[in-house]
Design a protein around this motif. Structure first.
Motif, PDB file in Angstrom:
ATOM      1  N   VAL A  53       0.914  -0.959  -0.041  1.00  0.00           N
ATOM      2  CA  VAL A  53      -0.169  -0.034  -0.011  1.00  0.00           C
ATOM      3  C   VAL A  53       1.088   1.217  -0.079  1.00  0.00           C
ATOM      4  N   ASP A  54       0.500   2.129  -0.907  1.00  0.00           N
ATOM      5  CA  ASP A  54       1.306   3.279  -0.847  1.00  0.00           C
ATOM      6  C   ASP A  54       1.143   4.516   0.177  1.00  0.00           C
ATOM      7  N   GLY A  55      -0.155   4.491   0.613  1.00  0.00           N
ATOM      8  CA  GLY A  55      -0.752   5.444   1.769  1.00  0.00           C
ATOM      9  C   GLY A  55      -1.948   5.244   2.156  1.00  0.00           C
ATOM     10  N   ALA A  56      -2.319   6.027   3.326  1.00  0.00           N
ATOM     11  CA  ALA A  56      -3.710   5.774   3.624  1.00  0.00           C
ATOM     12  C   ALA A  56      -3.950   7.179   4.521  1.00  0.00           C
ATOM     13  N   SER A  57      -5.115   7.725   4.332  1.00  0.00           N
ATOM     14  CA  SER A  57      -5.660   8.963   4.715  1.00  0.00           C
ATOM     15  C   SER A  57      -7.060   9.137   5.118  1.00  0.00           C
ATOM     16  N   ASP A  58      -7.330  10.033   6.188  1.00  0.00           N
ATOM     17  CA  ASP A  58      -8.440  10.290   6.386  1.00  0.00           C
ATOM     18  C   ASP A  58      -8.889  11.565   5.904  1.00  0.00           C
ATOM     19  N   HIS A  59      -9.800  11.525   5.014  1.00  0.00           N
ATOM     20  CA  HIS A  59     -10.127  13.019   4.280  1.00  0.00           C
ATOM     21  C   HIS A  59     -11.300  13.714   4.942  1.00  0.00           C
ATOM     22  N   LEU A  60     -11.730  13.387   5.906  1.00  0.00           N
ATOM     23  CA  LEU A  60     -12.948  13.930   6.738  1.00  0.00           C
ATOM     24  C   LEU A  60     -14.145  13.322   6.111  1.00  0.00           C
ATOM     25  N   VAL A  61     -14.304  13.633   4.715  1.00  0.00           N
ATOM     26  CA  VAL A  61     -15.396  13.068   3.963  1.00  0.00           C
ATOM     27  C   VAL A  61     -15.315  11.556   3.696  1.00  0.00           C
ATOM     28  N   SER A  62     -14.029  11.062   3.794  1.00  0.00           N
ATOM     29  CA  SER A  62     -14.034   9.619   3.367  1.00  0.00           C
ATOM     30  C   SER A  62     -12.699   9.107   4.078  1.00  0.00           C
ATOM     31  N   GLU A  63     -12.347   7.868   4.034  1.00  0.00           N
ATOM     32  CA  GLU A  63     -11.222   7.068   4.475  1.00  0.00           C
ATOM     33  C   GLU A  63     -10.753   6.204   3.453  1.00  0.00           C
ATOM     34  N   ALA A  64      -9.405   6.329   3.209  1.00  0.00           N
ATOM     35  CA  ALA A  64      -9.009   5.995   1.739  1.00  0.00           C
ATOM     36  C   ALA A  64      -7.398   5.292   1.936  1.00  0.00           C
ATOM     37  N   LEU A  65      -7.236   4.221   1.139  1.00  0.00           N
ATOM     38  CA  LEU A  65      -5.973   3.811   1.005  1.00  0.00           C
ATOM     39  C   LEU A  65      -5.511   3.807  -0.405  1.00  0.00           C
ATOM     40  N   TYR A  66      -4.059   3.876  -0.724  1.00  0.00           N
ATOM     41  CA  TYR A  66      -3.821   3.768  -2.114  1.00  0.00           C
ATOM     42  C   TYR A  66      -2.649   2.912  -2.304  1.00  0.00           C
ATOM     43  N   LEU A  67      -2.854   2.581  -3.762  1.00  0.00           N
ATOM     44  CA  LEU A  67      -1.940   1.526  -4.083  1.00  0.00           C
ATOM     45  C   LEU A  67      -1.526   1.715  -5.615  1.00  0.00           C
ATOM     46  N   THR A  68      -0.842   0.819  -6.287  1.00  0.00           N
ATOM     47  CA  THR A  68      -0.358   1.060  -7.562  1.00  0.00           C
ATOM     48  C   THR A  68      -0.357  -0.117  -8.194  1.00  0.00           C
ATOM     49  N   ASP A  69      -1.115  -0.236  -9.553  1.00  0.00           N
ATOM     50  CA  ASP A  69      -1.367  -1.643  -9.945  1.00  0.00           C
ATOM     51  C   ASP A  69       0.070  -1.974 -10.868  1.00  0.00           C
ATOM     52  N   PRO A  70       0.290  -3.115 -11.463  1.00  0.00           N
ATOM     53  CA  PRO A  70       1.581  -3.514 -12.033  1.00  0.00           C
ATOM     54  C   PRO A  70       2.016  -2.735 -13.108  1.00  0.00           C
ATOM     55  N   GLU A  71       1.078  -1.936 -13.836  1.00  0.00           N
ATOM     56  CA  GLU A  71       1.672  -1.071 -15.116  1.00  0.00           C
ATOM     57  C   GLU A  71       1.652   0.443 -14.624  1.00  0.00           C
ATOM     58  N   GLY A  72       1.246   0.653 -13.336  1.00  0.00           N
ATOM     59  CA  GLY A  72       1.797   1.991 -12.667  1.00  0.00           C
ATOM     60  C   GLY A  72       0.525   2.731 -12.837  1.00  0.00           C
ATOM     61  N   ASN A  73      -0.438   2.258 -12.787  1.00  0.00           N
ATOM     62  CA  ASN A  73      -2.040   3.268 -12.875  1.00  0.00           C
ATOM     63  C   ASN A  73      -2.228   3.194 -11.298  1.00  0.00           C
ATOM     64  N   GLY A  74      -2.605   4.248 -10.874  1.00  0.00           N
ATOM     65  CA  GLY A  74      -2.857   4.651  -9.112  1.00  0.00           C
ATOM     66  C   GLY A  74      -4.236   4.139  -8.965  1.00  0.00           C
ATOM     67  N   ILE A  75      -4.541   3.570  -7.751  1.00  0.00           N
ATOM     68  CA  ILE A  75      -5.799   2.957  -7.335  1.00  0.00           C
ATOM     69  C   ILE A  75      -6.075   3.569  -5.825  1.00  0.00           C
ATOM     70  N   GLU A  76      -7.364   4.136  -5.568  1.00  0.00           N
ATOM     71  CA  GLU A  76      -7.791   4.173  -4.491  1.00  0.00           C
ATOM     72  C   GLU A  76      -8.942   3.411  -3.728  1.00  0.00           C
ATOM     73  N   ILE A  77      -8.834   2.877  -2.723  1.00  0.00           N
ATOM     74  CA  ILE A  77      -9.958   1.946  -2.164  1.00  0.00           C
ATOM     75  C   ILE A  77     -10.453   2.918  -0.859  1.00  0.00           C
ATOM     76  N   TYR A  78     -11.739   3.266  -0.951  1.00  0.00           N
ATOM     77  CA  TYR A  78     -12.360   3.913  -0.112  1.00  0.00           C
ATOM     78  C   TYR A  78     -13.505   3.671   0.305  1.00  0.00           C
ATOM     79  N   SER A  79     -13.945   4.322   1.588  1.00  0.00           N
ATOM     80  CA  SER A  79     -15.690   4.235   1.899  1.00  0.00           C
ATOM     81  C   SER A  79     -15.798   5.777   2.284  1.00  0.00           C
ATOM     82  N   ASP A  80     -16.897   6.214   2.166  1.00  0.00           N
ATOM     83  CA  ASP A  80     -17.529   7.635   2.406  1.00  0.00           C
ATOM     84  C   ASP A  80     -17.907   7.485   3.895  1.00  0.00           C
ATOM     85  N   ARG A  81     -18.041   8.853   4.544  1.00  0.00           N
ATOM     86  CA  ARG A  81     -18.628   9.094   5.668  1.00  0.00           C
ATOM     87  C   ARG A  81     -19.848   9.424   5.319  1.00  0.00           C
ATOM     88  N   PRO A  82     -20.976   9.328   6.066  1.00  0.00           N
ATOM     89  CA  PRO A  82     -22.348   9.673   5.754  1.00  0.00           C
ATOM     90  C   PRO A  82     -22.284  11.020   5.184  1.00  0.00           C
TER      91      PRO A  82
END
Length: 269
Positions: free
Chosen positions: A102-131
């Protein structure tokens, strides 16, 4: 089954994303094993992945393509929005168990997210929103930040239920683009889609949305200041598809950097 996320209930939202890949099979395996998408079908050299019956990602094979240039206009990340915080907790446990980098993890107030990169260099975010009812707005701008993520709390919400892949009603909540100039991007999305600017990070990043979401599109020039037109012979982002309640037919246009933005008709949800 969880409800569809608020991001998909607005007049315009992200439908799916197309990627061009040198090794489409390997990339599809990554999105299955790591992100939890399911293969929904194949059409020639294109593999379609999604959650439930909802298509979220097309991977188009082009073995002759040159690798993406991260300093050019293109994809910063595709953000996969899980329906609940518990789902995010299950994905985190999956990532720990499988030792997924995992490249990073952040609380964005509106959401909570983790970041990674696929094998060809494309960025990915996996997240859930707060209500969305709890988001704080200052006039037309939503309050967002980048703070430390409370991973233990999110994992605790998951309970004993194991990750079984991206659950039904997972969506692409937003797409974050690399652009040559954030102000130009904001002007284009406002003119072409009627998007509102809901947040800015200085002059180098802008966040835009429909219907009061925190952002369906992000655009930054952090790596790509003054970037010109995209080199279409490279891997990476092939297109972004938006769903619009007002659209009467499928259309396609290009942003100022040659990124293809498709629009398809469809009701929210």
């Amino acid at each position: 089954m969880s409800n569809i996320p608020f991001a998909a209930t607005t007049p315009i939202s992200v439908s799916r994303v197309g990627l061009k890949a040198r090794d489409a099979e390997a990339l599809a395996n990554f999105y299955r094993d790591v992100v939890g998408l399911q293969e929904l079908g194949r059409d020639g050299e294109t593999i379609t992945l999604g959650a439930g019956t909802r298509a979220l990602l097309d991977i188009e094979a082009d073995k002759a393509a040159q690798p993406d240039d991260p300093r050019s206009a293109g994809l910063f990340h595709t953000a996969f929005l899980l329906p609940t915080r518990a789902d995010l907790g299950r994905w985190i446990k999956h990532a720990i168990d499988k030792r997924i980098p995992v490249d990073g993890a952040s609380d964005h107030l509106v959401s909570e997210a983790l970041y990674l990169t696929d094998p060809e260099g494309n960025g990915i975010e996996i997240y859930s929103d707060r209500p969305h009812e709890r988001w704080k707005w200052s006039g037309s701008h939503v309050d967002m930040a980048t703070e430390q993520l409370d991973i233990a709390s999110i994992v605790a919400d998951a309970g004993e239920v194991a990750w079984q892949g991206a659950p039904e009603n997972s969506i692409v909540g937003h797409v974050h683009l690399r652009v040559g100039d954030a102000a130009t991007a904001a002007e284009w999305w406002s003119k072409e889609f009627g998007f509102d600017t809901v947040a800015k990070y200085g002059s180098s990043a802008v966040f835009l949305s429909s219907g009061g979401y925190h952002h369906h599109i992000g655009a930054n020039s952090w790596q790509s200041p003054r970037a010109g037109k995209r080199d279409q012979s490279r891997t990476g982002l092939a297109w972004v598809e938006m769903r619009s309640a007002d659209a009467k037919a499928d259309t396609s246009r290009e942003d100022p950097w040659g990124t293809v933005i498709r629009t398809v008709p469809g009701l929210p949800g």
